[in-house]
Design an enzyme around this catalytic site. Structure first.
Site, mmCIF file in Angstrom:
data_model
loop_
_atom_site.group_PDB
_atom_site.id
_atom_site.type_symbol
_atom_site.label_atom_id
_atom_site.label_comp_id
_atom_site.label_asym_id
_atom_site.label_seq_id
_atom_site.Cartn_x
_atom_site.Cartn_y
_atom_site.Cartn_z
ATOM 1 N N SER A 186 -29.206 7.061 -32.935
ATOM 2 C CA SER A 186 -30.190 7.319 -31.876
ATOM 3 C C SER A 186 -29.582 7.533 -30.502
ATOM 4 O O SER A 186 -30.210 8.121 -29.630
ATOM 5 C CB SER A 186 -31.207 6.180 -31.828
ATOM 6 O OG SER A 186 -30.542 4.945 -31.703
ATOM 7 N N GLU B 263 -40.654 1.222 -17.511
ATOM 8 C CA GLU B 263 -39.683 0.150 -17.607
ATOM 9 C C GLU B 263 -38.481 0.683 -18.369
ATOM 10 O O GLU B 263 -38.576 1.707 -19.045
ATOM 11 C CB GLU B 263 -40.279 -1.031 -18.377
ATOM 12 C CG GLU B 263 -40.283 -0.884 -19.907
ATOM 13 C CD GLU B 263 -41.134 0.262 -20.429
ATOM 14 O OE1 GLU B 263 -42.096 0.645 -19.735
ATOM 15 O OE2 GLU B 263 -40.832 0.782 -21.524
ATOM 16 N N LYS C 195 -34.476 9.273 -26.602
ATOM 17 C CA LYS C 195 -35.575 8.972 -25.678
ATOM 18 C C LYS C 195 -36.134 10.207 -24.972
ATOM 19 O O LYS C 195 -37.321 10.254 -24.647
ATOM 20 C CB LYS C 195 -35.124 7.960 -24.620
ATOM 21 C CG LYS C 195 -34.769 6.583 -25.168
ATOM 22 C CD LYS C 195 -35.990 5.778 -25.530
ATOM 23 C CE LYS C 195 -35.614 4.347 -25.935
ATOM 24 N NZ LYS C 195 -36.721 3.673 -26.633
#
Lengths: 405, 259
Positions: A382, A116, A94
Site C-alpha cells: 500500500s 486527520e 491514499k
C-alpha cells in the site's frame, strides 16, 4: 457474496449488517446527508467519472503495476506478487480516495479540505489533491506522530497545507480525528471533511471504499493477464482498512481466493500494546460509527500502539467487521518485530522499501509462503517506506548491527 | 408526573438550565455542584457524563471531560454519587453523554439505574432518531425517561415534525452550526432561525443552547424560547480558584440578573 454486493452494502442508512451507520450529533447529521446526496448525484455523473479517470491516468500514474518477486519467492517459497501502490503518486494508495473526495468537494463548491492523519500519508495525499484543485487544506496530526513522521509534515507544508498539532490524550491518530471533526464543525458550509480511511459516519466508509476499488479492479485483471488465473491468497494490512477494502473488493465473489487482513500486533496482545481491533475488540461506537472497538469496561476507547502510525487506531472500518463475521476475510496479526524483519527482507531481496504499514502484510505473506509453498500470493503493497527510514534506523538499526530482540 | 413536564407546566419563561461535567473539577464535586445550583435558583440541571471523544463539544467541555475521566469518573461512579440525590434535590435532572458508555453499561441497566436515582431525562447527541425509535424508545418509556432531541438551523421542517412527535419533555435548540462553547454573542442569522422555530408551532417547549454565556445572550434566547441552557461558560467558571459556593452563586447571578 450476492451479485449486487456493492449496491446492497452499505444499506441506505449506511449499515454493513450491524456495523457502520451514522451516530453523530444533528449538526453533523445534516452535513453528512448533504455529502451523501452530493456523492450519489455527482460521483455517478459522466463528467465526474471521466475527470477522475483522466486524473488517475495522467496525474497519479495509474494503473500501478503488479510485480512478481523473484528473489523473495525463491527464498520463502510460493509465488509472491505485489500490487505496487507504493508507485501511485505520493507513494501510497491514499491519493486514490483523496482525488475522489477533492473532486467531489470541487463539484460541491467547497473551498477547504480538512482531515486527520496518522503516519502522514493521508495528509500528504490530501494536501496534494488540494494543490491540484486549488483548494485550502488543513491537516490535524498528533504531536507524537509529527515528531515520528517529520518528512511527511514537511511535505504537507511544502504542498501548502496547514498542519495543526494535536496535543491532547495520546497525541496520535484518534485525537487527530477528534480535532479535525471540531475544526470541520466550525464551518461546514465552506469546508468538507475528508476522512482518511473506510471509517467514520456514513457515507465515508462507502465513498472511500468506492474510490479505492480501482486497486482491486486493476490488480485482478493484471494478475490474470500475468498468470492466467486468480491468486490463491490476497494479503493487505488493516488499520482503518482502506487499502485492504480496495483490493479485497474485487475478490469478494471468488470463493477460490483466500483473503487476509493483517492487523498490528505491536509489542504484545496485552491491552495498550497493540492496535489489533478485529482480533481483540468488541462492538462499540467511536467517531460516529459502529465497529469492533478496543475499549475498556467503561466504554472508553483504549490506548493503542503500533510501530506503524498509520495502523494506530482503536476502531476499524465497518465493512471489515461485517466481512469478519461472515468469515469472508481472515483477520490475523503481525508483531512489530515480524514487521521490521519483513521491512528489511523486501528492501534487500527486491530493492523495494515498504511502508511499515505495508510491511505487516509482507510479513504475513512470508509466513503463508512457508506454510503453503505451492500457492500464489498477492500482497497489496500500500505504500513506500521513505517516511519510515529515520525512525527504523534509529530505533532498530541495520539488521547486521542489530542486537538480539 | 415527570419533573420536566411539571417544570414547563409551572414556568413558561426564563427557564435556566445549567450543564456541568460530572466529576469536575474534583471527582466528588458532582453532588455539591448540583446542590449549589439548586440553592441559587436554577430550574433544571444537565449532568454531563464525560467521554473521551465528545464530537458535539468544544474545547472547554472536552477539557473538563478529560479531567473528569482522569479523576476516575465513570457511569458506575456517577450512579453511586447520585444515589441519595433525591433526598435533597427536587428540580428535574438530566444526564447528558455519548452513546458508547451507555451501550457498554447496558441500555436496560442504565435506564433502570436512572429511574432508581431519580433522573428525568437523557440527552445523547450521537443517538440517531431512527435508532432511538427502533431500539431504545420502549426502554426509556418504561423507566419514565424523556429523550431530549437536538435541532439545529439546518434541521428541515419535515424532520422538525418527526422530532416534535418523538419528544415528550422539551426540544433542545442548538443555536448554531457548531460545537458547544464556540461563539460568543448572537448573530442576526441565529435570530432568523429562532424566529422560524418559534413560529413553527411545535407542541413541545423549547430551550436554546450552545453559545449562551452572558445575561445578554440568555435574555435574547429567552425572547424566542422558554429558556436557555448554559454549559461551557459555567464549566469555565468551575475551573477557577474560588470556593465552590462562590463560583456557582457569582455565575448564576451574572446570568440571571434581569438587565
Amino acid at each position: 457474496m450476492p451479485e449486487n454486493y456493492f449496491k446492497k452494502y452499505p444499506s441506505k442508512e449506511g449499515y454493513f449488517n450491524e456495523y457502520g451507520g451514522a451516530f453523530i450529533p444533528p449538526v453533523l447529521e445534516s452535513e453528512m446527508k448533504k455529502i451523501n446526496d452530493a456523492y450519489y448525484a455527482i460521483s455517478k455523473s459522466h463528467n465526474f467519472i471521466s475527470e477522475l479517470r483522466s486524473i488517475r491516468k495522467h496525474y497519479q500514474g495509474r494503473p500501478t503495476p503488479v510485480y512478481y518477486c523473484n528473489r523473495l519467492s525463491d527464498k520463502y517459497g510460493a509465488r509472491i506478487y505485489l500490487k505496487r501502490e507504493d508507485l501511485n503518486h505520493t507513494g501510497a494508495h491514499k491519493l486514490n480516495h483523496c482525488m475522489g473526495e477533492a473532486l467531489l468537494a470541487k463539484f460541491m463548491g467547497k473551498k477547504k479540505l480538512i482531515a486527520e492523519t496518522g503516519a502522514g500519508q493521508h495528509g500528504v495525499a490530501l494536501a496534494t489533491a488540494a494543490a491540484y484543485f486549488g483548494l485550502e487544506c488543513e491537516i490535524h496530526m498528533g504531536e507524537v506522530d509529527i515528531i515520528k513522521e517529520h518528512p511527511n509534515v514537511v511535505r504537507m507544508q511544502i504542498l501548502g497545507a496547514t498542519v495543526v498539532p494535536v496535543s491532547h490524550g495520546l497525541k496520535t491518530l484518534k485525537e487527530a480525528v477528534d480535532s479535525a471533526f471540531l475544526a470541520y464543525l466550525e464551518d461546514p458550509i465552506n469546508s468538507i471533511y475528508c476522512i482518511g480511511s473506510v471509517v467514520g459516519p456514513h457515507p465515508f466508509p462507502m465513498m472511500v471504499r468506492d474510490f479505492q476499488r480501482v486497486v482491486g479492479i486493476e490488480a485482478k485483471e493484471q494478475f490474470f493477464e500475468m498468470t492466467g488465473e486468480l491468486p490463491d491468497s490476497v494479503v493487505a494490512c488493516v488499520g482503518g482498512g482502506s487499502n485492504a477494502m480496495g483490493i479485497f473488493s474485487a475478490f469478494l465473489g471468488d470463493e477460490e481466493c483466500e483473503l487476509y487482513g493483517i492487523e498490528p500486533g505491536g509489542h504484545s496482545l496485552d491491552l495498550g500494546d497493540h492496535a489489533a481491533t478485529m482480533t481483540k475488540g468488541t462492538p462499540g461506537i467511536i467517531h460516529g460509527f459502529k465497529c469492533y472497538l478496543l475499549q475498556d469496561e467503561k466504554g472508553e476507547p483504549s490506548p493503542v500502539y503500533s510501530v506503524a502510525s498509520g495502523l494506530d487506531y482503536p476502531g476499524v472500518g465497518p465493512e471489515h467487521c461485517m466481512l469478519k463475521d461472515l468469515k469472508k476475510v481472515n483477520y490475523d496479526t503481525i508483531s512489530d518485530k515480524e514487521c521490521i524483519d519483513a521491512f528489511y527482507e523486501l528492501s534487500r531481496l527486491e530493492g523495494i522499501i515498504p511502508a511499515l504499514e505495508s510491511a505487516h502484510a509482507v510479513a504475513y505473506a512470508l509466513k503463508l509462503a512457508q506454510k503453503e509453498p505451492q500457492k500464489s500470493i498477492l500482497i497489496n503493497l500500500s505504500g513506500r517506506g521513505d517516511k519510515d527510514l529515520d525512525f527504523v534506523l534509529e530505533k532498530y538499526g541495520l539488521p547486521e548491527n542489530r542486537k538480539n530482540w | 408526573m415527570n419533573r420536566i413536564n411539571k417544570l414547563f407546566q409551572n414556568k413558561h419563561e426564563r427557564i435556566l438550565s445549567v450543564y456541568f461535567t460530572a466529576g469536575y473539577p474534583k471527582l466528588d464535586d458532582t453532588v455539591p455542584v448540583i446542590q449549589e445550583l439548586v440553592k441559587n435558583g436554577v430550574d433544571l440541571i444537565e449532568i454531563g457524563m464525560p467521554f473521551s471523544d465528545p464530537v458535539a463539544d468544544g474545547p472547554v467541555i472536552q477539557g473538563s471531560s478529560l479531567v473528569a475521566l482522569q479523576n476516575g469518573m465513570s457511569v458506575h461512579k456517577l450512579f453511586d454519587q447520585l444515589k441519595d440525590i433525591r433526598q435533597s434535590v427536587d428540580i428535574p435532572l438530566i444526564l447528558m453523554g455519548y452513546i458508547n458508555p451507555v451501550i457498554q453499561f447496558g441500555v436496560d441497566a442504565f435506564c433502570q439505574k436512572c429511574r432508581e436515582v431519580g433522573i428525568d431525562g437523557l440527552i445523547i447527541p450521537d443517538l440517531p432518531l431512527a435508532v432511538y425509535e427502533e431500539e431504545y424508545k420502549a426502554i426509556f418509556e418504561v423507566n419514565n425517561l424523556h429523550n431530549i432531541f437536538l435541532i439545529t438551523p439546518q434541521t428541515s421542517d419535515d424532520r422538525l415534525r418527526r422530532i416534535d412527535e418523538a419528544s415528550s419533555g422539551f426540544i433542545y435548540m442548538v443555536s448554531s452550526n457548531s460545537t458547544t462553547g464556540a461563539k460568543e454573542g448572537v448573530t442576526d442569522f441565529q435570530n432568523v432561525y429562532f424566529e422560524r422555530i418559534s413560529k413553527f408551532g411545535l407542541k413541545n417547549p423549547r430551550l436554546i443552547g450552545f453559545g449562551i454565556s452572558s445575561a445578554e445572550t440568555f435574555r435574547n434566547a429567552c425572547n424566542y424560547a422558554h429558556g436557555a441552557i448554559i454549559g461551557s461558560a459555567f464549566v469555565k467558571a468551575l475551573g477557577t480558584d474560588l470556593p465552590l459556593n462562590e463560583k456557582v452563586s457569582q455565575f448564576v447571578k451574572t446570568i440571571a440578573t434581569e438587565v
